[in-house]
Design a protein around this motif. Structure first.
Motif, PDB file in Angstrom:
ATOM      1  N   PHE A   1      12.681 -17.715 -76.107  1.00 18.14           N
ATOM      2  CA  PHE A   1      12.800 -16.829 -74.954  1.00 18.14           C
ATOM      3  C   PHE A   1      14.111 -17.137 -74.244  1.00 18.14           C
ATOM      4  CE2 PHE A   1      10.410 -20.593 -73.842  1.00 18.14           C
ATOM      5  CZ  PHE A   1      11.035 -21.057 -72.691  1.00 18.14           C
ATOM      6  N   THR A   2      14.525 -16.264 -73.360  1.00 17.88           N
ATOM      7  CA  THR A   2      15.764 -16.467 -72.619  1.00 17.88           C
ATOM      8  C   THR A   2      15.612 -17.640 -71.665  1.00 17.88           C
ATOM      9  OG1 THR A   2      16.267 -14.108 -72.733  1.00 17.88           O
ATOM     10  CG2 THR A   2      17.441 -15.395 -71.071  1.00 17.88           C
ATOM     11  N   GLU A   3      16.595 -18.533 -71.668  1.00 13.32           N
ATOM     12  CA  GLU A   3      16.501 -19.776 -70.919  1.00 13.32           C
ATOM     13  C   GLU A   3      16.407 -19.537 -69.422  1.00 13.32           C
ATOM     14  OE1 GLU A   3      18.697 -24.154 -70.745  1.00 13.32           O
ATOM     15  OE2 GLU A   3      19.491 -22.536 -72.005  1.00 13.32           O
ATOM     16  N   GLY A   4      15.542 -20.330 -68.772  1.00 10.12           N
ATOM     17  CA  GLY A   4      15.398 -20.272 -67.324  1.00 10.12           C
ATOM     18  C   GLY A   4      16.334 -21.237 -66.639  1.00 10.12           C
ATOM     19  N   HIS A   5      16.053 -21.513 -65.367  1.00  9.22           N
ATOM     20  CA  HIS A   5      16.961 -22.330 -64.567  1.00  9.22           C
ATOM     21  C   HIS A   5      16.609 -23.814 -64.559  1.00  9.22           C
ATOM     22  CE1 HIS A   5      19.047 -18.802 -63.123  1.00  9.22           C
ATOM     23  NE2 HIS A   5      17.905 -18.261 -62.750  1.00  9.22           N
ATOM     24  N   ASN A   6      15.356 -24.162 -64.872  1.00  9.02           N
ATOM     25  CA  ASN A   6      14.967 -25.573 -64.818  1.00  9.02           C
ATOM     26  C   ASN A   6      13.829 -25.844 -65.788  1.00  9.02           C
ATOM     27  OD1 ASN A   6      12.378 -25.019 -63.420  1.00  9.02           O
ATOM     28  ND2 ASN A   6      13.709 -24.461 -61.701  1.00  9.02           N
ATOM     29  N   ALA A   7      13.465 -27.129 -65.919  1.00  8.68           N
ATOM     30  CA  ALA A   7      12.471 -27.540 -66.905  1.00  8.68           C
ATOM     31  C   ALA A   7      11.108 -26.911 -66.634  1.00  8.68           C
ATOM     32  CB  ALA A   7      12.357 -29.070 -66.912  1.00  8.68           C
ATOM     33  N   LYS A   8      10.678 -26.917 -65.371  1.00  8.23           N
ATOM     34  CA  LYS A   8       9.359 -26.365 -65.058  1.00  8.23           C
ATOM     35  C   LYS A   8       9.300 -24.877 -65.385  1.00  8.23           C
ATOM     36  CE  LYS A   8       7.526 -29.522 -61.560  1.00  8.23           C
ATOM     37  NZ  LYS A   8       6.257 -29.750 -62.274  1.00  8.23           N
ATOM     38  N   GLU A   9      10.388 -24.164 -65.080  1.00  9.73           N
ATOM     39  CA  GLU A   9      10.417 -22.732 -65.365  1.00  9.73           C
ATOM     40  C   GLU A   9      10.368 -22.470 -66.873  1.00  9.73           C
ATOM     41  OE1 GLU A   9      13.646 -19.138 -64.860  1.00  9.73           O
ATOM     42  OE2 GLU A   9      13.316 -20.480 -63.138  1.00  9.73           O
ATOM     43  N   ASN A  10      11.109 -23.258 -67.635  1.00 14.05           N
ATOM     44  CA  ASN A  10      11.096 -23.079 -69.090  1.00 14.05           C
ATOM     45  C   ASN A  10       9.731 -23.408 -69.682  1.00 14.05           C
ATOM     46  OD1 ASN A  10      13.770 -22.193 -69.575  1.00 14.05           O
ATOM     47  ND2 ASN A  10      14.537 -24.281 -69.323  1.00 14.05           N
ATOM     48  N   ALA A  11       9.114 -24.483 -69.212  1.00 10.10           N
ATOM     49  CA  ALA A  11       7.792 -24.857 -69.727  1.00 10.10           C
ATOM     50  C   ALA A  11       6.756 -23.801 -69.364  1.00 10.10           C
ATOM     51  CB  ALA A  11       7.373 -26.210 -69.174  1.00 10.10           C
TER      52      ALA A  11
ATOM     53  N   ASP B   1      20.069 -23.205 -77.241  1.00  6.42           N
ATOM     54  CA  ASP B   1      21.339 -22.929 -77.923  1.00  6.42           C
ATOM     55  C   ASP B   1      22.397 -22.450 -76.933  1.00  6.42           C
ATOM     56  OD1 ASP B   1      20.560 -20.361 -77.292  1.00  6.42           O
ATOM     57  OD2 ASP B   1      20.178 -19.735 -79.359  1.00  6.42           O
ATOM     58  N   GLY B   2      22.101 -22.615 -75.633  1.00  3.99           N
ATOM     59  CA  GLY B   2      23.021 -22.179 -74.587  1.00  3.99           C
ATOM     60  C   GLY B   2      22.635 -20.857 -73.970  1.00  3.99           C
ATOM     61  N   HIS B   3      21.709 -20.170 -74.613  1.00  2.00           N
ATOM     62  CA  HIS B   3      21.228 -18.890 -74.083  1.00  2.00           C
ATOM     63  C   HIS B   3      19.715 -18.786 -74.163  1.00  2.00           C
ATOM     64  CE1 HIS B   3      20.193 -14.530 -74.274  1.00  2.00           C
ATOM     65  NE2 HIS B   3      21.095 -14.461 -73.298  1.00  2.00           N
ATOM     66  N   ASP B   4      19.176 -19.119 -75.339  1.00  2.00           N
ATOM     67  CA  ASP B   4      17.730 -19.059 -75.561  1.00  2.00           C
ATOM     68  C   ASP B   4      17.136 -20.456 -75.663  1.00  2.00           C
ATOM     69  OD1 ASP B   4      17.589 -16.209 -75.736  1.00  2.00           O
ATOM     70  OD2 ASP B   4      18.394 -16.326 -77.772  1.00  2.00           O
ATOM     71  N   VAL B   5      15.869 -20.558 -75.293  1.00  2.00           N
ATOM     72  CA  VAL B   5      15.100 -21.778 -75.500  1.00  2.00           C
ATOM     73  C   VAL B   5      14.199 -21.561 -76.701  1.00  2.00           C
ATOM     74  CG1 VAL B   5      13.325 -23.308 -74.558  1.00  2.00           C
ATOM     75  CG2 VAL B   5      15.145 -22.472 -73.083  1.00  2.00           C
ATOM     76  N   TRP B   6      14.199 -22.529 -77.603  1.00  2.00           N
ATOM     77  CA  TRP B   6      13.380 -22.480 -78.807  1.00  2.00           C
ATOM     78  C   TRP B   6      12.285 -23.532 -78.692  1.00  2.00           C
ATOM     79  CZ3 TRP B   6      14.764 -19.007 -82.794  1.00  2.00           C
ATOM     80  CH2 TRP B   6      15.956 -18.323 -82.565  1.00  2.00           C
TER      81      TRP B   6
END
Length: 265
Positions: A99-109, A141-146
């Motif tokens: 998905f498209t990367e968020g701003h911080n760890a909690k948001e990404n999780a 990858d600088g844009h998306d989180v895998w």
């Protein structure tokens, strides 16, 4: 609006730099998965180092190829990748997403967990009661989180001698539950080679040990759980003594299981 995503699931069944990993998000994702399990009254998953190792290896493949898959050409299957770490396990599964990367760890999780929990097969993996361990790997990858989540029913490292002792203890507990006296365990040093043979059979064992009344051969990961045959024979008033031998099963699908031979006299 939810970001564009792509998902795959499997139920059983260019390397990126350390700076692109998201360890805080990985820990948070494990916590979120366990919160979801608690809501379903399922036991929590333990983050297992060997599952993390398997998940990270596959994550590198996905980021390098910029593609979601459970198995790329030339890559082992999920179960084979987990087995290669040395983990003893009985069942395994995997979730993958990006998905498209968020701003911080909690948001990404939170985003990863929301995506996976809203997909029925991924949700099934997260909540599956057969699993007791998880390994999470997340990378950018600088844009998306895998994301890779590897699951397993994992068991501690052990030895043949430990398995034998655990089987003997389980037999004594079965005797006690039937208010029977303890079994006497005989030492049969030449029994273990039979447990190590893929060609073993009850008839071969009884031919080699004619003094035995009967034999049970079974495979275990958890040696405290006897086969029905061993449980019944250990609980019989006619059984006075026994001999136990164990050997780790060989082969690509053995996954750290042990073959047990129990002779009853």
């Amino acid at each position: 609006m939810r970001s564009l995503i792509s998902l795959l699931v499997l139920v059983f069944s260019v390397p990126w730099s350390a700076q692109s990993s998201l360890p805080d998000a990985e820990r948070e994702l494990v916590l979120l998965a366990n919160e979801d399990r608690a809501g379903e009254k399922a036991a929590p998953l333990e983050s297992h180092e060997l599952l993390v190792q398997a998940a990270r290896a596959h994550l590198q493949q996905m980021i390098g190829k910029h593609k979601l898959s459970h198995q790329f050409p030339g890559e082992p299957t999920v179960a084979e990748r987990i087995a290669a770490t040395g983990l003893r396990f009985q069942a395994s599964g995997e979730n993958v997403a990006f998905f498209t990367e968020g701003h911080n760890a909690k948001e990404n999780a939170a985003e990863a967990n929301d995506i996976l929990m809203h997909s029925p097969p991924h949700r099934e993996n997260i909540l599956k009661r057969d699993y007791n361990a998880i390994g999470v790997a997340m990378g950018s990858d600088g844009h998306d989180v895998w994301v890779v989540e590897d699951f397993a029913r994992a068991f501690p490292s052990t030895s043949a001698a430990d398995i034998e002792a655990q089987v003997q203890h389980a037999m004594q507990e079965a005797r006690e539950s039937h208010q029977l006296g303890p079994l006497r365990f005989e030492t049969k040093s030449n029994l273990r080679p039979y447990a190590c043979s893929n060609e073993v059979s009850p008839s071969r064992v009884l031919h080699a040990f004619p003094q035995a009344r009967t034999v049970d051969i079974f495979t275990v990961w958890d040696a405290s759980r006897l086969s029905s045959g061993a449980l019944n024979r250990a609980s019989s008033r006619d059984t006075r003594s026994a001999a136990v031998a164990a050997c780790e099963v060989s082969g690509p699908t053995a996954h750290g299981s042990y073959r047990v031979i129990a002779l009853f006299f």
